[in-house]
Every structure is written in structure tokens, then in C-alpha cells.
Scaffold this active site. Structure first.
Site, PDB file in Angstrom:
ATOM      1  CG  HIS A 198      -2.045   0.990   1.154  1.00  0.00           C
ATOM      2  ND1 HIS A 198      -1.909   2.325   1.459  1.00  0.00           N
ATOM      3  CD2 HIS A 198      -3.341   0.816   0.789  1.00  0.00           C
ATOM      4  CE1 HIS A 198      -3.069   2.935   1.294  1.00  0.00           C
ATOM      5  NE2 HIS A 198      -3.955   2.046   0.898  1.00  0.00           N
ATOM      6  CG  ASP A 205      -7.656  -1.400  -2.453  1.00  0.00           C
ATOM      7  OD1 ASP A 205      -8.775  -0.896  -2.303  1.00  0.00           O
ATOM      8  OD2 ASP A 205      -6.602  -0.777  -2.248  1.00  0.00           O
TER       9      ASP A 205
END
Length: 431
Positions: free
Chosen positions: A308, A366
């Protein structure tokens, strides 16, 4: 306001200026350069504003290096495990967890304002049938200011609150109707006997010929997706909402601006990109090939959904989302879905590979949210609208906070100009 007991000295040539250093309750100190141009005649240069605090906020705190995400001081993991989306909405909006009576009143208010003005159905029908759901949402949310005139006065605290409630309540209906419209099915109206997440699922998947009864496991998973995406500090879309708001724009226009920003693939499209990658891999036997490519620094391929930009250790939202993904896949199975088969095996192999552990490239929120939405039956075109629906409360909370800030000024970033210096117009026949 943050404490200002320290100063930093800026020296340019023979001149020096003392700049206040603000100490927050969490995070690094911040040098206040608000008066720098007036005092020293210089700007700072910070592309992407990655080293610039554009506002003071009490809503969300992120420490990417330590994997921390706090909403009003509460860890996101605790909220996702023990709370639910509408309670988190109340927390973000009002700053404290509600009492039982406050929560009941808030849930009643949101539930009984989920219907849209009936004339808005005609607005949906003005779009082409193949319009992307995000295009529909940007237009419809912006048009709410034409239907709800009694909540556009940003100087009236009560109107601000009404607008906040309306947006939280109506966004699931708008997102579900955008989906229904693009697949050619009739709109499904909300029901007051269902909770927030179950209502949204029913509006997406029910048809007049057959009602859809949301499974509690799926409703809980959807509620967690909403909760884990509710706010994420000063990201691009939130900053867009704040910038639009600084001009005095009405709340519906500001949220529409946030949705438009979120539509960008670098912001809201990560879980869609993850599913597209899984489909590119195609079958379980090809996973080692793509893992090898991900390790090759000369290969542009990257494993989407791993690591991330903000969280350099681990994504604190991913643990809870993984639990939901496991529950959903156990309920729905993966036998008939090769994409989900690839996802489960890729997760297993990547977590067992020392390379990804050393690089701290763990599956993020995600990766798991994309798996859940795929298993539920949502097309990838609906992933970002669901993100927008989830993030609405964060945008609204940030908008409300900004309008109450006595230091509010219209946003006006500076620039490093590198164009032509003064030159004079030349008549066309002389060029």
C-alpha cells in the site's frame, strides 16, 4: 489549535525567519508556513502536497509506517469487529460513539430518508444505457442541489446536518439505481425494515419477478466494506471535497466533486485493478509465473492488491477484510469461479514467499474487497461506486469540520512558474 511552543529557522542568504512549529496530538510536528510569502517573499514547492498539511483535523489519523488507522481515536480493527457502519458514521460526524438512544434515533433518521425524490428517476433515464455507474453517480449527486433546496445553505448548521443525513441515506439508493439502470433492470425501492447494508444488496439484486433476501454473512461483509472505507484522512478525493467546499459550494456539488476524483484509476480503482490482474493470471497453474515476474525488477508487472502506498508495514484494514472474504467464500464457494480460485491460491503462495514478507507486500484491503464483491456478483464497474458510497460519510465529516474552522480560507495553491517571461503581441502578418 495545535501547540506552538517551538520554532524553526529558515535562512536564505543573509536573512532568517522564525517559523512556528505546531505539535499535533499524533504524528510529526508541522512547520507553519502560512505567513512565509508575506515575510520572506518565497513559496514552498511540494508536488502532490505529500509534505504539506493543508488543514487541521480531528477526524482520522494514519501512521503508515506502523500500520495505524484511527477514527476519532478508535482503531479501525476494533470498529470493524465490534461496531457497524452507521455507528461509525455517527462517530465520524459527531466525534463520539453514540448512546443507545442516540444510535437508535440516528439509524431511524438515515433509514427513513433512503428514498429519492421521485422526479430523480427521470434524471437517471437521461443517461445512455451503457453509461458507467460512476458517470451516473457524479451527475445525480450533483443534481441533488436542484431537488433538495432546503439543505444547501452552508451557513446554517441545521441545513448542514440535514444535507449530511440525506447524503448518507440516499447514496446507497443512488448507487444501486445507477447499477440497475446500466444493466437494464427496473429500479428497486428501499425498505425501512432492512439494515443499511442489506437494503443496498436488495436494491442491487432484487427484481420484480423474484425478491432477493440478503444472507446475514453477505450483509455483514458489505457492512465491513463500508466501514473500512468510511474515511482515510486527506486523500485526493477528500482534499477535492475540501477544496470545493472552501469556495462556498453547496454540499451536493462538493460530494459530486469527490466522486469525480475518486473515479480516477490511481485512487478508487485499486480493487478493480486487482480483479483484472487475477483474470489476467487466469488459472492457478500460472501463478508461479506471475510471482516470478513480480520479483523481476526489470519486468513492469506488479501484483495488484499487495502492499500500500500509505501503509509501509501492513494495512490494518486487511485483517478484518480477510476474515470477511473467508466467510463469504465459504458461503458461496469458489468451485465455479476461476478468478476466485486464483485469488485464494495467490494469497497462499505470496504469504508463504520470503520475498513478499521481506518487502512487506502483504494483501491489502483492496485485494480482499475485490474478492468479496466478485463473489457477491458485482461487476468491476460497480467497485468504485461502492467505494464512493462508503466514503460519503468521510467526505461529509471533513466538509462539516472545515466549515466550522475559523481559519477557513478559499484554497489557492501556488506554483513554480517556468513558462515564458514577458513578451508582446505580434500582428499576424508580421509573424
Amino acid at each position: 489549535m495545535a501547540d506552538t511552543e517551538k520554532t524553526a529557522t529558515l535562512t536564505i542568504g543573509d536573512a532568517s525567519w522564525d517559523l512556528p512549529v505546531l505539535s499535533p496530538t499524533e504524528g510529526p510536528d508541522v512547520i507553519d508556513i502560512g505567513k512565509l510569502y508575506g515575510q520572506a517573499g518565497v513559496f514552498t514547492y511540494d508536488p502532490g502536497f505529500t509534505s504539506t498539511a493543508a488543514c487541521e483535523s480531528k477526524i482520522t489519523y494514519i501512521d503508515g509506517a506502523e500500520g495505524i488507522l484511527l477514527h476519532r481515536g478508535y482503531p479501525i480493527g476494533e470498529l470493524a469487529e465490534k461496531s457497524h457502519y452507521l455507528e461509525v458514521c455517527y462517530l465520524l460526524l459527531y466525534g463520539e460513539l453514540p448512546s443507545a438512544a442516540q444510535l437508535e434515533k440516528f439509524e431511524h433518521t438515515i433509514t427513513h430518508h433512503t428514498m429519492l425524490h421521485e422526479q430523480m428517476a427521470n434524471f437517471f433515464r437521461g443517461f445512455r444505457r451503457d453509461a458507467h455507474p460512476m458517470a451516473v453517480m457524479v451527475g445525480v449527486v450533483g443534481a441533488m442541489s436542484a431537488f433538495y433546496h432546503d439543505s444547501t445553505d452552508i451557513n446554517d448548521p441545521r441545513q448542514r446536518e440535514i444535507a449530511s443525513h440525506r447524503l448518507i441515506a440516499k447514496m446507497p439508493t443512488i448507487a444501486a439505481w445507477a447499477y440497475k439502470y446500466t444493466i437494464g433492470q427496473p429500479f428497486v425501492y428501499p425498505r425501512n425494515d432492512l439494515d443499511y447494508a442489506a437494503n443496498f444488496l436488495r436494491m442491487c439484486f432484487s427484481v420484480p419477478a423474484e425478491d432477493y433476501v440478503p444472507d446475514p454473512i453477505l450483509s455483514r461483509a458489505m457492512d465491513r466494506i463500508f466501514t473500512l472505507h468510511a474515511d482515510h484522512e486527506q486523500n485526493a478525493s477528500t482534499s477535492t471535497v475540501r477544496l470545493a467546499s472552501s469556495s462556498g459550494a453547496n454540499p451536493f456539488a462538493c460530494i459530486a466533486a469527490g466522486i469525480a476524483c475518486l473515479w480516477g484509476p490511481a485512487h478508487g480503482g485499486a480493487n478493480q485493478a486487482c480483479l483484472e490482474m487475477l483474470r489476467e493470471i487466469g488459472t492457478v497453474d500460472r501463478i508461479p509465473e506471475f510471482i516470478a515476474r513480480a520479483k523481476d525488477k526489470n519486468d513492469p508487472f506488479r501484483l495488484m492488491g499487495f502492499g500500500h502506498r500509505v501503509y509501509k508495514n501492513f494495512d490494518p484494514r486487511a485483517t478484518v477484510m480477510k476474515q470477511s472474504a473467508d466467510e463469504v467464500l465459504e458461503l458461496l464457494g469458489v468451485d465455479n469461479n476461476p478468478t476466485l480460485q486464483v485469488a485464494k491460491e495467490l494469497e497462499k503462495q505470496a504469504l508463504a514467499d520470503p520475498y513478499f514478507a521481506e518487502k512487506k507486500l502483504f494483501p491489502n484491503v483492496d485485494f480482499y474487497s475485490g474478492i468479496i464483491l466478485e463473489a457477491m456478483g458485482f461487476p468491476t464497474s460497480m467497485f468504485t461506486p461502492i467505494f464512493a458510497l462508503s466514503r460519503t460519510v468521510g467526505w461529509i465529516s471533513q466538509w462539516t469540520e472545515q466549515l466550522s474552522d475559523p481559519a477557513l480560507k478559499i484554497g489557492r495553491p501556488r506554483q513554480l512558474y517556468t513558462g515564458e517571461t514577458l513578451r508582446h503581441y505580434v500582428e499576424v502578418e508580421d509573424r
